[in-house]
Design a protein around this motif. Structure first.
Motif, PDB file in Angstrom:
ATOM      1  N   SER A  71       9.054 -15.975 -12.713  1.00 21.46           N
ATOM      2  CA  SER A  71       8.427 -16.231 -14.012  1.00 21.46           C
ATOM      3  C   SER A  71       8.425 -17.719 -14.337  1.00 21.46           C
ATOM      4  CB  SER A  71       9.163 -15.453 -15.108  1.00 21.46           C
ATOM      5  OG  SER A  71       9.042 -14.067 -14.918  1.00 21.46           O
ATOM      6  N   TRP A  72       9.532 -18.384 -14.020  1.00 18.50           N
ATOM      7  CA  TRP A  72       9.601 -19.835 -14.257  1.00 18.50           C
ATOM      8  C   TRP A  72       8.537 -20.552 -13.444  1.00 18.50           C
ATOM      9  CZ3 TRP A  72      12.463 -22.958 -17.461  1.00 18.50           C
ATOM     10  CH2 TRP A  72      12.319 -24.322 -17.240  1.00 18.50           C
ATOM     11  N   TYR A  73       8.439 -20.207 -12.171  1.00 16.86           N
ATOM     12  CA  TYR A  73       7.465 -20.882 -11.310  1.00 16.86           C
ATOM     13  C   TYR A  73       6.039 -20.614 -11.785  1.00 16.86           C
ATOM     14  CZ  TYR A  73      11.367 -21.689  -8.103  1.00 16.86           C
ATOM     15  OH  TYR A  73      12.571 -22.088  -7.545  1.00 16.86           O
ATOM     16  N   TYR A  74       5.737 -19.380 -12.148  1.00 20.28           N
ATOM     17  CA  TYR A  74       4.381 -19.086 -12.610  1.00 20.28           C
ATOM     18  C   TYR A  74       4.100 -19.711 -13.976  1.00 20.28           C
ATOM     19  CZ  TYR A  74       2.469 -16.143  -8.931  1.00 20.28           C
ATOM     20  OH  TYR A  74       1.941 -15.708  -7.748  1.00 20.28           O
ATOM     21  N   PHE A  75       5.094 -19.736 -14.854  1.00 22.56           N
ATOM     22  CA  PHE A  75       4.904 -20.375 -16.147  1.00 22.56           C
ATOM     23  C   PHE A  75       4.555 -21.846 -15.956  1.00 22.56           C
ATOM     24  CE2 PHE A  75       6.420 -22.708 -19.875  1.00 22.56           C
ATOM     25  CZ  PHE A  75       5.832 -21.997 -20.907  1.00 22.56           C
ATOM     26  N   THR A  76       5.262 -22.506 -15.046  1.00 19.78           N
ATOM     27  CA  THR A  76       4.988 -23.919 -14.786  1.00 19.78           C
ATOM     28  C   THR A  76       3.633 -24.097 -14.118  1.00 19.78           C
ATOM     29  OG1 THR A  76       7.379 -24.231 -14.512  1.00 19.78           O
ATOM     30  CG2 THR A  76       5.947 -26.016 -13.779  1.00 19.78           C
ATOM     31  N   LEU A  77       3.308 -23.222 -13.181  1.00 16.37           N
ATOM     32  CA  LEU A  77       2.007 -23.300 -12.512  1.00 16.37           C
ATOM     33  C   LEU A  77       0.846 -23.193 -13.496  1.00 16.37           C
ATOM     34  CD1 LEU A  77       2.675 -21.177  -9.307  1.00 16.37           C
ATOM     35  CD2 LEU A  77       1.595 -23.439  -9.303  1.00 16.37           C
ATOM     36  N   ILE A  78       0.893 -22.218 -14.387  1.00 16.16           N
ATOM     37  CA  ILE A  78      -0.259 -22.023 -15.270  1.00 16.16           C
ATOM     38  C   ILE A  78      -0.341 -23.107 -16.339  1.00 16.16           C
ATOM     39  CG2 ILE A  78      -0.402 -19.554 -14.810  1.00 16.16           C
ATOM     40  CD1 ILE A  78       0.906 -18.976 -17.437  1.00 16.16           C
ATOM     41  N   ASN A  79       0.797 -23.704 -16.694  1.00 12.69           N
ATOM     42  CA  ASN A  79       0.732 -24.795 -17.654  1.00 12.69           C
ATOM     43  C   ASN A  79       0.194 -26.071 -17.031  1.00 12.69           C
ATOM     44  OD1 ASN A  79       1.750 -24.265 -20.510  1.00 12.69           O
ATOM     45  ND2 ASN A  79       3.176 -23.106 -19.257  1.00 12.69           N
ATOM     46  N   ILE A  80       0.382 -26.238 -15.736  1.00 11.61           N
ATOM     47  CA  ILE A  80      -0.175 -27.398 -15.062  1.00 11.61           C
ATOM     48  C   ILE A  80      -1.610 -27.134 -14.606  1.00 11.61           C
ATOM     49  CG2 ILE A  80       0.014 -28.920 -13.054  1.00 11.61           C
ATOM     50  CD1 ILE A  80       3.053 -28.589 -13.227  1.00 11.61           C
ATOM     51  N   PHE A  81      -1.856 -25.986 -13.971  1.00  8.54           N
ATOM     52  CA  PHE A  81      -3.129 -25.740 -13.292  1.00  8.54           C
ATOM     53  C   PHE A  81      -4.030 -24.716 -13.983  1.00  8.54           C
ATOM     54  CE2 PHE A  81      -0.181 -27.142  -9.917  1.00  8.54           C
ATOM     55  CZ  PHE A  81      -0.878 -28.240  -9.454  1.00  8.54           C
ATOM     56  N   GLY A  82      -3.555 -24.011 -14.994  1.00  2.00           N
ATOM     57  CA  GLY A  82      -4.372 -22.994 -15.634  1.00  2.00           C
ATOM     58  C   GLY A  82      -4.386 -21.708 -14.829  1.00  2.00           C
ATOM     59  N   ASP A  83      -5.552 -21.131 -14.642  1.00  2.00           N
ATOM     60  CA  ASP A  83      -5.673 -19.901 -13.848  1.00  2.00           C
ATOM     61  C   ASP A  83      -5.319 -20.204 -12.392  1.00  2.00           C
ATOM     62  OD1 ASP A  83      -6.683 -18.879 -16.203  1.00  2.00           O
ATOM     63  OD2 ASP A  83      -8.770 -18.856 -15.525  1.00  2.00           O
ATOM     64  N   VAL A  84      -4.430 -19.402 -11.819  1.00  2.00           N
ATOM     65  CA  VAL A  84      -3.984 -19.623 -10.438  1.00  2.00           C
ATOM     66  C   VAL A  84      -3.924 -18.289  -9.708  1.00  2.00           C
ATOM     67  CG1 VAL A  84      -2.622 -21.675 -11.043  1.00  2.00           C
ATOM     68  CG2 VAL A  84      -1.526 -19.414 -11.048  1.00  2.00           C
ATOM     69  N   PRO A  85      -3.900 -18.301  -8.371  1.00  2.00           N
ATOM     70  CA  PRO A  85      -3.762 -17.049  -7.626  1.00  2.00           C
ATOM     71  C   PRO A  85      -2.427 -16.364  -7.951  1.00  2.00           C
ATOM     72  CG  PRO A  85      -4.537 -18.795  -6.181  1.00  2.00           C
ATOM     73  CD  PRO A  85      -4.148 -19.448  -7.467  1.00  2.00           C
ATOM     74  N   LEU A  86      -2.493 -15.078  -8.162  1.00  2.00           N
ATOM     75  CA  LEU A  86      -1.303 -14.295  -8.475  1.00  2.00           C
ATOM     76  C   LEU A  86      -0.892 -13.532  -7.221  1.00  2.00           C
ATOM     77  CD1 LEU A  86       0.739 -13.295 -10.568  1.00  2.00           C
ATOM     78  CD2 LEU A  86      -0.914 -11.541 -11.243  1.00  2.00           C
ATOM     79  N   VAL A  87       0.226 -13.920  -6.655  1.00  2.00           N
ATOM     80  CA  VAL A  87       0.741 -13.314  -5.424  1.00  2.00           C
ATOM     81  C   VAL A  87       2.121 -12.759  -5.739  1.00  2.00           C
ATOM     82  CG1 VAL A  87       1.350 -13.697  -3.008  1.00  2.00           C
ATOM     83  CG2 VAL A  87      -0.548 -14.959  -4.032  1.00  2.00           C
ATOM     84  N   LEU A  88       2.300 -11.461  -5.588  1.00  3.33           N
ATOM     85  CA  LEU A  88       3.537 -10.798  -5.990  1.00  3.33           C
ATOM     86  C   LEU A  88       4.282 -10.156  -4.831  1.00  3.33           C
ATOM     87  CD1 LEU A  88       2.304  -9.139  -9.311  1.00  3.33           C
ATOM     88  CD2 LEU A  88       3.501 -11.315  -9.026  1.00  3.33           C
ATOM     89  N   THR A  89       3.739 -10.257  -3.634  1.00  2.00           N
ATOM     90  CA  THR A  89       4.400  -9.719  -2.447  1.00  2.00           C
ATOM     91  C   THR A  89       4.229 -10.710  -1.311  1.00  2.00           C
ATOM     92  OG1 THR A  89       2.396  -8.546  -1.760  1.00  2.00           O
ATOM     93  CG2 THR A  89       3.992  -7.303  -3.111  1.00  2.00           C
TER      94      THR A  89
END
Length: 525
Positions: A172-190
């Protein structure tokens, strides 16, 4: 993401790779193995660094992820991409340099790509984009491996649940940071193979609501409220709830943000330190104000020090003097009618003719802006000049003061302005009362008259500005400012960044996805 994959007959997992990538003391002290191995680690660029990487070594994958100890090793490795023991972590560039708080600093021609971000002359080939994208997805991948491989392991059920909760928090931390920097990003969960990596972006809303929010809610249920001994530094239930509050706040879900922040406050676990700058002092690591902290240790093999100790220091101290505070940031600090500044100014910024580290007096000539940040820097008595880049000060990613200000903001946006004054003024009270506890402050023992009085305005607009001001001075140079500017909206952002004529709110709310990523992943739009 059409990537090259390492071709081997047997996937083998490198236990030393996990060992060498952990920075937390609980791993360094407990789980260091002398295993000769090949470490494929942060070579190349873009997605090649993470999503398709097979970790090579002399442990077949079928022989790893078998024991409780190996499960712990795996989650420990998932913390590594948080740390500042590699210059690849450029969170400060996006949080500070892009904002009105800082300029690039350093020599004029050094780290030119940082200067391009400072000037909003940003193209997808900027190396900072590549570095941060790769580092954050490295973290995502390690979390995904834990979540896929640890559940089948026969081990203590409580520990297993905690490890999975840590992985959900970190992802969650990594994705929160990703979307705040880059906006929409690829969502990979596995964990994915190379032929599965043509992945389009998912909307930020989807990532918030389908991953970040539910994962943090689940993590908070299974993480401990606190840890002792070698486990200090792991994500706690309070950290998960705090990050959830921040996620709600960034979406303007004010009710949920206020509720989650209040849950952290009401836990009774956290409190403000008596002196503001204790939060940036190696002798006060993981203190009562720390909700989540990136751990650093100097003198370790593998290297786990904080490189910011050198990157932000003046040349006379063996540093590169980047992330230089602006005059606009300095002018934000309040002062009394007699000219006495909010003590947080000199806790945060080196100013001309004022005391610096090592018995030195700061000179404005040490920085292109006339100022340098003091945070994450240490005296030679702690870290010698010869080892300047091996700092031991942690990065406090979530402070209790931050939670209090989130709570104040959410309450004010809900129209509960009188209630919002309480957490806001708690933060201001600690700042002024540093005079009661810091023996190095002139006039120690007495709070100067008129210094940082309680805020009393209750009009929503006026209080909103007071809270935003308080966030800026309280959290300056902790890599939050640009993200605050953007979430405050176009009117605020345009005004704040007037000195950056290339800034365009509609374009620069987020940074471009690296070109190398687009070259490999043709599903990106």
């Amino acid at each position: 993401m059409q990537l090259k994959s390492f071709k081997i007959n047997k996937p083998i997992l490198n236990i030393k790779a996990l060992n060498n990538t952990l920075y937390l003391r609980f791993f360094l002290k407990r789980f260091y193995y002398s295993v000769s191995a090949i470490l494929i680690f942060f070579t190349g660029t873009g997605c090649k660094k993470f999503l398709d990487k097979e970790i090579l070594g002399n442990y077949p994958e079928t022989e790893f992820y078998q024991t409780q100890q190996q499960a712990v090793l795996a989650i420990n490795a998932a913390y590594q991409p948080l740390a500042f023991y590699t210059p690849q972590n450029r969170l400060w560039v996006f949080g500070d340099v892009a904002s009105d708080d800082a300029a690039k600093g350093g020599n004029a021609g050094d780290q030119a790509d940082i200067g391009l971000i400072d000037d909003f002359n940003i193209t997808p080939i900027n190396g900072n984009l590549e570095d941060e994208w790769a580092l954050l997805y490295e973290g995502v991948t390690r979390c995904n491996i834990v979540l896929a491989k640890v559940p089948p392991i026969s081990m203590d059920a409580t520990l297993q649940a905690r490890i999975l909760a840590e992985a959900k928090f970190l992802r969650s931390w990594y994705y929160f940071t990703l979307i705040n920097i880059f906006g929409d990003v690829p969502l990979v969960l596995t964990p994915l193979n190379a032929d599965q990596l043509q992945v389009p972006q998912s909307p930020m809303t989807t990532i918030f609501e389908s991953v970040i929010e539910p994962d943090l809610i689940d993590a908070a249920m299974h993480l401990a409220p606190a840890y002792a001994g070698a486990d200090v530094g792991r994500a706690t239930s309070g950290a998960a709830t705090a990050l959830l509050a921040k996620a709600y706040l960034f979406q303007k879900k004010w009710d949920q943000a206020a509720s989650a922040a209040n849950q952290v406050i009401s836990s009774g676990i956290y409190s403000l330190m008596p002196v503001y700058n204790q939060n940036f002092n190696v002798n006060f690591k993981n203190n009562s104000e720390s909700v989540f902290e990136f751990q650093h240790l100097s003198g370790q093999v593998p290297f786990t020090g904080n490189v910011l100790n050198q990157w932000f220091a003046p040349a006379v101290d063996g540093g590169y003097y980047f992330d230089a505070p602006t005059q606009d940031f300095v002018d934000e600090f309040e002062k009394t009618s007699s000219g006495l500044y909010d003590p947080r100014l000199d806790y945060t910024v080196g100013r001309d003719s004022m005391p610096w580290f090592n018995g030195e007096i700061f000179s404005k000539d040490w920085s292109p802006t006339g100022y340098l940040t003091k945070k994450y820097q240490q005296p030679f008595s702690e870290i010698s000049k010869a080892l300047k880049g091996d700092g031991s000060v942690d990065y406090m990613a979530i402070r209790y003061a931050d939670v209090l200000l989130w709570y104040a903001e959410a309450l004010n946006e809900l129209g509960r302005s009188a209630e919002a004054l309480i957490p806001l003024n708690e933060v201001r009270k600690r700042a002024r009362e540093s005079y009661l506890y810091d023996t190095f402050l002139p006039g120690y023992g007495t709070v100067p008259d008129g210094l940082l009085p309680d805020v009393t305005v209750t009009g929503q607009d006026d209080l909103r500005q007071a809270i935003r001001h308080e966030r800026r001075v309280e959290l300056g140079f902790e890599f939050h400012r640009y993200f605050d500017i953007i979430r405050y909206g176009d009117t605020y952002a345009i005004q704040a960044l007037l000195d950056k004529p290339n800034f365009n709110y509609s374009i620069n709310q987020h940074f471009p996805i690296p070109q190398s990523e687009r070259d490999r992943n043709h599903a990106l739009h």
